[in-house]
Design a protein around this motif. Structure first.
Motif, PDB file in Angstrom:
ATOM      1  N   SER A 325       0.849  -1.185   0.000  1.00 22.48           N
ATOM      2  CA  SER A 325       0.000   0.000   0.000  1.00 22.48           C
ATOM      3  C   SER A 325       0.887   1.239   0.000  1.00 22.48           C
ATOM      4  N   GLU A 328       2.614   1.600   3.273  1.00 26.16           N
ATOM      5  CA  GLU A 328       3.711   0.649   3.459  1.00 26.16           C
ATOM      6  C   GLU A 328       4.952   1.105   2.695  1.00 26.16           C
ATOM      7  N   ARG A 402       3.272  -7.039   8.949  1.00 25.75           N
ATOM      8  CA  ARG A 402       2.253  -6.650   9.931  1.00 25.75           C
ATOM      9  C   ARG A 402       0.823  -6.973   9.493  1.00 25.75           C
ATOM     10  N   THR A 403       0.506  -6.759   8.242  1.00 35.15           N
ATOM     11  CA  THR A 403      -0.865  -6.977   7.775  1.00 35.15           C
ATOM     12  C   THR A 403      -0.938  -8.135   6.776  1.00 35.15           C
ATOM     13  N   ARG A 404       0.015  -9.057   6.868  1.00 38.77           N
ATOM     14  CA  ARG A 404       0.090 -10.137   5.891  1.00 38.77           C
ATOM     15  C   ARG A 404       0.200 -11.493   6.577  1.00 38.77           C
TER      16      ARG A 404
END
Length: 454
Positions: A325, A328, A402-404
């Motif tokens: 993103s 990121e 972190r978001t994966r």
């Protein structure tokens, strides 16, 4: 006690002991109780038999590329493959038999005489070290190095008498063992002596190098734009092109190979050329060997990890199956504005032929990943800020994860990973455990982060 008569055996006071035990990563300094250097199948069987009969845990050293020093341990037996050399080609079946101590670059030089090649990984990596997967600048066209594997010869100790024997594994003979060899890495439950590879006809490839200088805040702001363009491009362009994108303390660089003309390559590169790199080198087709010689010194991994007599480093890695993103990307750029010297992040483009196979065919479980990302910091002499350097690497990995779903490459072992077995083998762990329990019931080849120890 099993006899080692006539074999090359080196004790702690022997000539060559320190050379054999030398670690790839100077952060580690291990002292094996004994070093055995087999030269053939018979000596490999005898070396493993020595460990079994003397109830010794052992470590196997291919060419010494373990990031965390797993190929040696204090007070344990080390069996080194460095003397297991040789390449034989079956020109009819288009199969190469490669001894496990051979190095990828040397093997493909030998195969060039037959107008054939194996899709390479790092040129300085041993052939048996490639069983983790094997990325290269031809991966999207031909798949991982393991995808060309046709069979292996391996010493195992899983019979009723626990006597080491040499077995062959391929798609029809010991298929579960063969499955585990294709991506198992440190979790292959035996001592590989030989690998059998399907060969590909040699082709000519064009190459490119694009570089963006990072010497001001303006340049770093531009870095975010370039990374944003590359991440949508690298894993989605034609599979005839494989590339990497690396960020260092002083520049960003994209390099790659293309099976096609220089003119077509330039057209494909246009999205990156539109970002106005400071250096543009697009070269016409040449042999694969010449192409690697042309660009390899610009490959940040090769430049950093193979051109120093002594190197201390911390590396880690993560697979991503969706692009970054904007926030990121901003976080990555921010990390590099404060990165300690000797830092890099490298995106290895996947997709293409890598996704043509399934986890039913190999233990490698990252077929849907768009990129394999390696993060590193290195230094050539002892430093006072070692902990800060290691923390920078670990923190950057965590920010990406972190978001994966957390996925890591077993070829880039990392002692700081949480649940490493689940990250190395996200979809194949339980099946791999069963294979290890069957073929290595003594956990003879167990080491940190093997599935029987995790």
């Amino acid at each position: 006690m099993s006899s080692l008569d006539g074999m090359i055996v080196i004790g702690p006071n022997g000539i060559g002991y320190n050379k054999v035990r030398k670690m790839f990563n100077a952060r580690f300094d291990k002292f094996p109780s004994l070093e055995i250097l087999p030269r053939n199948d018979d000596e490999a069987i005898r070396a493993v038999d020595f460990a079994v009969k003397n109830r010794m845990r052992l470590r196997v050293k291919s060419r010494g590329r373990s990031y965390e020093g797993f190929d040696a341990a204090d007070g344990q037996l080390m069996i080194s493959k460095v003397l297991m050399k040789g390449v034989k080609v079956d020109s009819v079946r288009k199969i190469a038999q490669v001894e496990a101590g051979e190095v990828m670059g040397d093997v493909n030089k030998a195969l060039a005489k037959f107008d054939r090649f194996i899709p390479p990984s790092a040129l300085a990596t041993s052939m048996s070290g490639n069983i983790c997967g094997g990325f290269s600048y031809l991966t999207r066209k031909y798949g991982l190095t393991i995808d060309s594997l046709a069979g292996v010869d391996m010493v195992v100790a899983n019979n009723a008498n626990q006597l080491p024997v040499l077995v062959h594994a391929n798609a029809t003979t010991n298929p579960e063992l063969f499955w585990a060899t294709q991506g198992g890495g440190l979790n292959v439950p035996g001592f590989i002596t030989r690998l059998h590879y399907r060969l590909h006809p040699l082709v000519n490839v064009s190459t490119f190098l694009l570089k963006w200088t990072l010497n001001s805040s303006t340049n770093f702001n531009k870095l975010g734009q370039v990374l944003g363009v590359y991440q949508f491009w690298g894993s989605e362009v034609t599979r005839d092109l494989t590339s990497s994108f690396a960020i260092t303390n002083t520049d960003a660089r994209a390099i790659g190979m293309f099976v096609g003309s220089k003119e077509k390559l330039r057209r494909i590169l246009q999205p990156l050329l539109d970002t106005q790199p400071d250096i543009v080198e697009i070269e016409p087709p040449t042999s694969i060997q010449n192409a690697f010689d042309r660009i390899i010194t610009q490959d940040i991994w090769y430049q950093t990890m193979t051109m120093k007599d002594q190197l201390f480093f911390k590396n880690t890695g993560v697979f991503i199956s969706r692009v970054f993103s904007s926030s990121e990307i901003e976080a990555i750029v921010e990390q590099f504005t404060v990165a300690p010297s000797g830092s890099f992040l490298m995106l290895n483009a996947l997709g293409g032929a890598v996704g043509d196979r399934t986890t039913a065919e190999s233990v490698y479980g990252h077929r849907n990943a768009k990129y394999a990302i390696e993060i590193s910091n290195s230094w050539e002499q002892p430093v006072s800020n070692r902990a800060e350097r290691i923390a920078w690497v670990n923190n950057l990995r965590r920010s990406i994860e972190r978001t994966r779903v957390k996925e890591a490459y077993s070829g880039w072992v990392d002692l700081l990973l949480e649940d490493p077995d689940e990250q190395y083998y996200p979809t194949t762990l339980e099946r791999l455990r069963r294979v290890n329990e069957k073929f290595d019931p003594l956990d003879l080849f167990g080491q940190p982060q093997t599935v029987q120890d995790c």
